[in-house]
Design a protein around this motif. Structure first.
Motif, short mmCIF file in Angstrom:
data_model
loop_
_atom_site.label_atom_id
_atom_site.label_comp_id
_atom_site.label_asym_id
_atom_site.label_seq_id
_atom_site.Cartn_x
_atom_site.Cartn_y
_atom_site.Cartn_z
N TRP A 218 18.14 -7.69 61.38
CA TRP A 218 17.77 -8.51 62.54
C TRP A 218 18.98 -9.27 63.05
O TRP A 218 19.20 -9.39 64.25
CB TRP A 218 16.63 -9.43 62.14
CG TRP A 218 16.22 -10.49 63.11
CD1 TRP A 218 15.96 -11.79 62.82
CD2 TRP A 218 15.95 -10.37 64.52
NE1 TRP A 218 15.57 -12.48 63.93
CE2 TRP A 218 15.54 -11.64 65.00
CE3 TRP A 218 16.01 -9.32 65.42
CZ2 TRP A 218 15.21 -11.88 66.33
CZ3 TRP A 218 15.68 -9.55 66.75
CH2 TRP A 218 15.30 -10.82 67.19
N ARG A 219 19.81 -9.78 62.13
CA ARG A 219 21.01 -10.51 62.53
C ARG A 219 21.95 -9.59 63.33
O ARG A 219 22.49 -10.00 64.37
CB ARG A 219 21.75 -11.05 61.31
CG ARG A 219 22.98 -11.90 61.65
CD ARG A 219 23.79 -12.23 60.42
NE ARG A 219 24.38 -11.03 59.83
CZ ARG A 219 25.48 -10.44 60.30
NH1 ARG A 219 26.10 -10.92 61.36
NH2 ARG A 219 25.96 -9.37 59.69
N VAL A 220 22.15 -8.37 62.85
CA VAL A 220 23.03 -7.44 63.56
C VAL A 220 22.44 -7.07 64.92
O VAL A 220 23.16 -6.94 65.91
CB VAL A 220 23.29 -6.18 62.71
CG1 VAL A 220 24.10 -5.14 63.48
CG2 VAL A 220 24.02 -6.55 61.42
N MET A 221 21.13 -6.91 64.99
CA MET A 221 20.48 -6.65 66.27
C MET A 221 20.72 -7.80 67.24
O MET A 221 21.02 -7.59 68.43
CB MET A 221 18.97 -6.44 66.07
CG MET A 221 18.58 -5.17 65.36
SD MET A 221 16.78 -5.08 65.12
CE MET A 221 16.63 -3.54 64.20
N LEU A 269 16.76 -6.66 79.77
CA LEU A 269 18.11 -7.13 79.45
C LEU A 269 18.45 -6.87 77.99
O LEU A 269 19.54 -6.38 77.67
CB LEU A 269 18.21 -8.63 79.74
CG LEU A 269 19.44 -9.34 79.16
CD1 LEU A 269 20.71 -8.81 79.79
CD2 LEU A 269 19.32 -10.85 79.32
N PHE A 270 17.53 -7.20 77.07
CA PHE A 270 17.81 -7.03 75.65
C PHE A 270 18.13 -5.56 75.33
O PHE A 270 19.06 -5.27 74.58
CB PHE A 270 16.60 -7.50 74.82
CG PHE A 270 16.24 -8.94 75.02
CD1 PHE A 270 17.22 -9.91 75.18
CD2 PHE A 270 14.90 -9.34 75.04
CE1 PHE A 270 16.88 -11.25 75.35
CE2 PHE A 270 14.55 -10.67 75.21
CZ PHE A 270 15.55 -11.63 75.37
N ALA A 271 17.34 -4.66 75.90
CA ALA A 271 17.58 -3.23 75.63
C ALA A 271 18.89 -2.76 76.24
O ALA A 271 19.66 -2.02 75.60
CB ALA A 271 16.41 -2.40 76.17
N GLY A 294 18.06 0.44 71.25
CA GLY A 294 17.75 -0.78 71.97
C GLY A 294 16.29 -1.19 71.97
O GLY A 294 15.97 -2.34 72.29
N ILE A 295 15.40 -0.29 71.62
CA ILE A 295 13.98 -0.53 71.81
C ILE A 295 13.42 -1.51 70.79
O ILE A 295 12.79 -2.52 71.14
CB ILE A 295 13.22 0.81 71.79
CG1 ILE A 295 13.71 1.70 72.94
CG2 ILE A 295 11.72 0.59 71.89
CD1 ILE A 295 13.33 3.15 72.82
N VAL A 296 13.63 -1.24 69.51
CA VAL A 296 13.14 -2.16 68.48
C VAL A 296 13.75 -3.55 68.63
O VAL A 296 13.03 -4.56 68.60
CB VAL A 296 13.38 -1.57 67.07
CG1 VAL A 296 13.22 -2.64 65.99
CG2 VAL A 296 12.43 -0.41 66.81
N PRO A 297 15.09 -3.68 68.83
CA PRO A 297 15.64 -5.03 69.05
C PRO A 297 15.07 -5.73 70.28
O PRO A 297 14.83 -6.94 70.24
CB PRO A 297 17.14 -4.77 69.22
CG PRO A 297 17.39 -3.50 68.51
CD PRO A 297 16.16 -2.68 68.72
N ALA A 298 14.86 -4.99 71.36
CA ALA A 298 14.33 -5.61 72.58
C ALA A 298 12.93 -6.16 72.35
O ALA A 298 12.61 -7.28 72.78
CB ALA A 298 14.33 -4.59 73.72
#
Length: 457
Positions: A218-221, A269-271, A294-298
């Protein structure tokens, strides 16, 4: 076969898990084998041939750079991404690499590394052959590896029906289908993330380590989003694709008003931020692949920003649940764009994110399975047709759209009772069958679809 959540979520380097991460891991494995068996000093040259999809689009994905770094001893999760370009430029200029960081051998792309565009190896579209020669040009060792998606690499001796060497780890709650996973939740009364947590312990990790590793992901994301939101300019590769995340971030933080859909702009934006970082060769988390990173982090950022009471505990449950869906998909179909098209990458990530979000929003196991099925079903037939062989167009926007779709799938599932007409298992089987029927030109070869039509225009 036992697959860990950490097989699906891995810290790596862009732009492609199968075309960058996989070749780097294979090259590292080959060089390590030479070192372990006392063959390093006897090696006078190494020749690498990339076949199939790697031969066709590997240059755009930086497969040549990845192989050089791997032969020098680097791994995708540990390589210093800030120094990659300088190191590769120095190696190209000198025509020499340091095999496993110690033994110098000549290495010139075109002579010692060949992109074979017309041939494929038998077991998978992403095949590689490594050969080490002595001073008299006699082969010392030859190995064939396959990059089978998500950074997974197998050698030819491990290929077969599953294309992954079976892991003999015995987990307490084995499941290979959505149906068997739901049966386990009913029999035990455990939630999906609780089941997966117990299985993860069987891989030799205690709960504290598992939780810490998940939070490190999660931190790296988060860091990939932060970097993506601050960088401007053009992405590398020749298409002159402009980074958009920084400009969108500036607009969103300064906007006022009551736009009810602004949350979706933030998710977009996140993705974009993650996938622009991936396209630039930055540090990301495969989820389950780089092209769909990008999907899971977004969706996790959506949870963190917009769901009251968001916590590290929720992030852990999200990733364990998403990982369970990824395990089922990988067991029964594929997460490789070169094998089944982008439905196996973006489609899988959409299903995983939808399931994870549904779990942490209070969904039942049946609703979680329903959300994953919706995510897969509405990406069926999605082709992999990267323009110029680069993970930029349509890949970056495709992650943004799928992130919104994952949230919609979760909300739709949460409004129901978990009962639905098409099961997750049937949707995954359909994805597998569709991938088999899909023409190769639509499976990460850049020979069809947008890859052809955009260039022709």
């Amino acid at each position: 076969m036992a697959i860990s959540v950490f097989d699906l979520f891995k810290i790596g380097i862009g732009p492609s898990s199968s075309h960058t991460g996989g070749p780097m891991a294979a090259a590292h494995r080959f060089a390590l084998g030479l070192s372990d068996d006392g063959l390093l000093e006897k090696t006078a040259s190494v020749r690498v041939v990339l076949y199939g999809s790697l031969g066709l689009t590997g240059k755009g994905h930086g497969s040549d750079k990845a192989v050089m770094l791997g032969l020098e001893g680097d791994k995708p999760e540990l390589v210093d991404v800030s120094g990659v370009d300088a190191r590769v430029a120095a190696a190209r200029s000198s025509g020499v690499i340091r095999l496993f960081g110690d033994h110098e051998v000549p290495f010139v792309v075109g002579d010692h590394l060949v992109f074979e565009r017309k041939k494929s190896l038998p077991h998978h579209p992403n095949g590689m052959r490594f050969t080490a020669h002595d001073a008299s040009d006699t082969p010392l060792r030859e190995k064939v590896y396959y990059s089978v998606g998500g950074g997974f690499v197998v050698d030819e001796d491990a290929t077969g029906a599953d294309r992954i060497k079976p892991d003999d780890t015995e987990v307490p709650y084995p499941f290979a289908t959505g149906a068997s996973l739901l049966d386990l939740t009913r029999e035990t009364g455990l939630s999906i993330p609780a089941l997966v947590m117990e299985n993860e312990k069987a891989f030799g990790r205690d709960e504290a380590e598992i939780r810490a590793r998940l939070l490190e992901l999660w931190r790296v994301m988060q860091e990939s989003v932060e970097r993506g939101c601050t960088r401007e300019g053009l992405l590398p590769g020749g298409l002159k694709v402009r980074r958009r995340a920084q400009q969108l971030h500036t607009k969103l933080v300064t906007e006022t008003g009551t736009d009810p859909l602004q949350a979706m702009d933030w998710v977009t934006l996140f993705a974009l931020a993650v996938n622009e970082e991936n396209a630039a060769g930055g540090r990301i988390v495969t989820a389950p692949t780089n092209g769909a990173a990008g999907i899971v982090p977004a969706v996790l950022h959506y949870y963190d920003k917009y769901v009251p009471g968001a916590s590290d505990e929720g992030v852990i449950r999200f990733l364990l649940t998403a990982g369970a869906m990824g395990v089922i998909i990988k067991e029964n179909a594929s997460i490789s764009g070169a094998e089944v098209g982008c439905q196996g990458e973006v489609g899988s990530a959409c299903a995983m994110a939808a399931a994870g979000l549904t779990e942490i929003l209070g969904g039942t196991p049946e609703q979680v399975e329903n959300a994953a099925e919706i995510g897969i079903e509405h990406n069926l037939g999605l082709t992999c047709d990267p323009v110029g062989g680069l993970v930029q167009v349509p890949c970056i926007e495709r992650n943004a759209v799928a992130s919104i779709k994952a949230i919609s799938a979760s909300r739709l599932a949460l409004r129901g009772d978990g009962r639905h007409f098409v099961s997750l298992d049937k949707a995954i089987k359909t994805m597998r069958d569709t991938g088999r029927d899909m023409l190769d030109k639509y499976k990460e070869t850049s020979r069809g679809g947008l890859a052809v039509n955009v260039i022709e225009c």
